[in-house]
Design a protein around this motif. Structure first.
Motif, PDB file in Angstrom:
ATOM      1  N   PHE A  65       0.838  -1.198   0.000  1.00  0.00           N
ATOM      2  CA  PHE A  65       0.000   0.000   0.000  1.00  0.00           C
ATOM      3  C   PHE A  65       0.878   1.255   0.000  1.00  0.00           C
ATOM      4  CE2 PHE A  65      -2.143   3.430   2.296  1.00  0.00           C
ATOM      5  CZ  PHE A  65      -3.299   3.563   1.536  1.00  0.00           C
ATOM      6  N   TYR A  66       1.957   1.210   0.785  1.00  0.00           N
ATOM      7  CA  TYR A  66       2.860   2.360   0.891  1.00  0.00           C
ATOM      8  C   TYR A  66       3.917   2.386  -0.208  1.00  0.00           C
ATOM      9  CZ  TYR A  66       0.700   2.900   5.437  1.00  0.00           C
ATOM     10  OH  TYR A  66      -0.215   3.073   6.443  1.00  0.00           O
ATOM     11  N   GLN A  67       4.277   1.211  -0.708  1.00  0.00           N
ATOM     12  CA  GLN A  67       5.309   1.120  -1.749  1.00  0.00           C
ATOM     13  C   GLN A  67       4.887   0.040  -2.755  1.00  0.00           C
ATOM     14  OE1 GLN A  67       9.411   0.118  -0.685  1.00  0.00           O
ATOM     15  NE2 GLN A  67       9.660   2.234  -0.013  1.00  0.00           N
ATOM     16  N   PRO A  68       4.010   0.389  -3.693  1.00  0.00           N
ATOM     17  CA  PRO A  68       3.412  -0.601  -4.599  1.00  0.00           C
ATOM     18  C   PRO A  68       4.400  -1.399  -5.444  1.00  0.00           C
ATOM     19  CG  PRO A  68       2.249   1.486  -4.740  1.00  0.00           C
ATOM     20  CD  PRO A  68       3.458   1.722  -3.895  1.00  0.00           C
ATOM     21  N   ASN A  69       5.572  -0.873  -5.687  1.00  0.00           N
ATOM     22  CA  ASN A  69       6.541  -1.573  -6.535  1.00  0.00           C
ATOM     23  C   ASN A  69       7.660  -2.244  -5.747  1.00  0.00           C
ATOM     24  OD1 ASN A  69       5.214  -0.839  -8.938  1.00  0.00           O
ATOM     25  ND2 ASN A  69       6.154   1.182  -8.854  1.00  0.00           N
ATOM     26  N   ASN A  70       7.470  -2.431  -4.466  1.00  0.00           N
ATOM     27  CA  ASN A  70       8.496  -3.052  -3.630  1.00  0.00           C
ATOM     28  C   ASN A  70       8.609  -4.532  -4.007  1.00  0.00           C
ATOM     29  OD1 ASN A  70       9.520  -4.588  -1.248  1.00  0.00           O
ATOM     30  ND2 ASN A  70       9.761  -2.517  -0.423  1.00  0.00           N
ATOM     31  N   THR A  71       9.699  -4.870  -4.677  1.00  0.00           N
ATOM     32  CA  THR A  71       9.853  -6.234  -5.184  1.00  0.00           C
ATOM     33  C   THR A  71       9.986  -7.268  -4.071  1.00  0.00           C
ATOM     34  OG1 THR A  71      12.233  -5.882  -5.466  1.00  0.00           O
ATOM     35  CG2 THR A  71      10.836  -5.529  -7.391  1.00  0.00           C
ATOM     36  N   TYR A  72      10.569  -6.870  -2.950  1.00  0.00           N
ATOM     37  CA  TYR A  72      10.697  -7.805  -1.836  1.00  0.00           C
ATOM     38  C   TYR A  72       9.317  -8.188  -1.304  1.00  0.00           C
ATOM     39  CZ  TYR A  72      12.424 -10.074   2.336  1.00  0.00           C
ATOM     40  OH  TYR A  72      12.697 -11.009   3.290  1.00  0.00           O
ATOM     41  N   ALA A  73       8.444  -7.187  -1.119  1.00  0.00           N
ATOM     42  CA  ALA A  73       7.094  -7.457  -0.634  1.00  0.00           C
ATOM     43  C   ALA A  73       6.294  -8.253  -1.663  1.00  0.00           C
ATOM     44  CB  ALA A  73       6.379  -6.149  -0.293  1.00  0.00           C
ATOM     45  N   LEU A  74       6.479  -7.941  -2.938  1.00  0.00           N
ATOM     46  CA  LEU A  74       5.777  -8.685  -3.993  1.00  0.00           C
ATOM     47  C   LEU A  74       6.207 -10.149  -4.008  1.00  0.00           C
ATOM     48  CD1 LEU A  74       5.922  -6.023  -6.841  1.00  0.00           C
ATOM     49  CD2 LEU A  74       3.833  -6.928  -5.775  1.00  0.00           C
ATOM     50  N   ARG A  75       7.497 -10.395  -3.871  1.00  0.00           N
ATOM     51  CA  ARG A  75       8.001 -11.768  -3.849  1.00  0.00           C
ATOM     52  C   ARG A  75       7.503 -12.511  -2.603  1.00  0.00           C
ATOM     53  NH1 ARG A  75      12.895 -10.790  -5.279  1.00  0.00           N
ATOM     54  NH2 ARG A  75      13.663 -10.326  -3.210  1.00  0.00           N
ATOM     55  N   GLY A  76       7.525 -11.835  -1.443  1.00  0.00           N
ATOM     56  CA  GLY A  76       7.020 -12.447  -0.221  1.00  0.00           C
ATOM     57  C   GLY A  76       5.536 -12.761  -0.332  1.00  0.00           C
ATOM     58  N   LEU A  77       4.790 -11.849  -0.926  1.00  0.00           N
ATOM     59  CA  LEU A  77       3.360 -12.047  -1.116  1.00  0.00           C
ATOM     60  C   LEU A  77       3.109 -13.271  -1.995  1.00  0.00           C
ATOM     61  CD1 LEU A  77       0.469 -10.936  -0.647  1.00  0.00           C
ATOM     62  CD2 LEU A  77       0.820  -9.528  -2.690  1.00  0.00           C
ATOM     63  N   ALA A  78       3.855 -13.379  -3.091  1.00  0.00           N
ATOM     64  CA  ALA A  78       3.702 -14.546  -3.974  1.00  0.00           C
ATOM     65  C   ALA A  78       4.025 -15.836  -3.244  1.00  0.00           C
ATOM     66  CB  ALA A  78       4.597 -14.376  -5.198  1.00  0.00           C
ATOM     67  N   ASP A  79       5.092 -15.831  -2.452  1.00  0.00           N
ATOM     68  CA  ASP A  79       5.457 -17.038  -1.686  1.00  0.00           C
ATOM     69  C   ASP A  79       4.366 -17.393  -0.669  1.00  0.00           C
ATOM     70  OD1 ASP A  79       7.823 -17.305  -3.077  1.00  0.00           O
ATOM     71  OD2 ASP A  79       9.059 -16.380  -1.486  1.00  0.00           O
ATOM     72  N   ALA A  80       3.793 -16.385  -0.039  1.00  0.00           N
ATOM     73  CA  ALA A  80       2.732 -16.629   0.941  1.00  0.00           C
ATOM     74  C   ALA A  80       1.494 -17.216   0.261  1.00  0.00           C
ATOM     75  CB  ALA A  80       2.380 -15.349   1.684  1.00  0.00           C
TER      76      ALA A  80
END
Length: 85
Positions: A65-80
């Protein structure tokens, strides 16, 4: 204490694989800085390691929400979503 000190301490517990203590400390850090993408993703990591998929997804989404392009959060989200610790 401030969020940076608590964040560092939480990361130490995470590295030691003491996920309960890491969760406790990082949750306290979040009280000082609720918009910290670093703390939000760290909590996402902790919950993912504990296989609490919904909580993990929630924290990665909050970070995004705060950093839409954060690749670390995107990768973690996909893993989750895949159920991968």
């Amino acid at each position: 204490r401030n969020s940076y000190t608590l964040r560092g301490l939480g990361e130490c517990y995470y590295t030691l694989q003491d996920y309960d203590k890491a969760q406790e400390i990082l949750t306290k850090a979040l009280e000082f800085n609720s918009r910290s993408v670093y703390i939000l993703t760290s909590l996402g990591d902790v919950y993912r390691r504990k296989a609490w998929w919904n909580k993990s997804i929630e924290f990665y989404q909050r970070a995004l929400f705060y950093q839409p392009n954060n690749t670390y959060a995107l990768r973690g989200l996909a893993d989750a979503y895949r159920g991968e610790p």
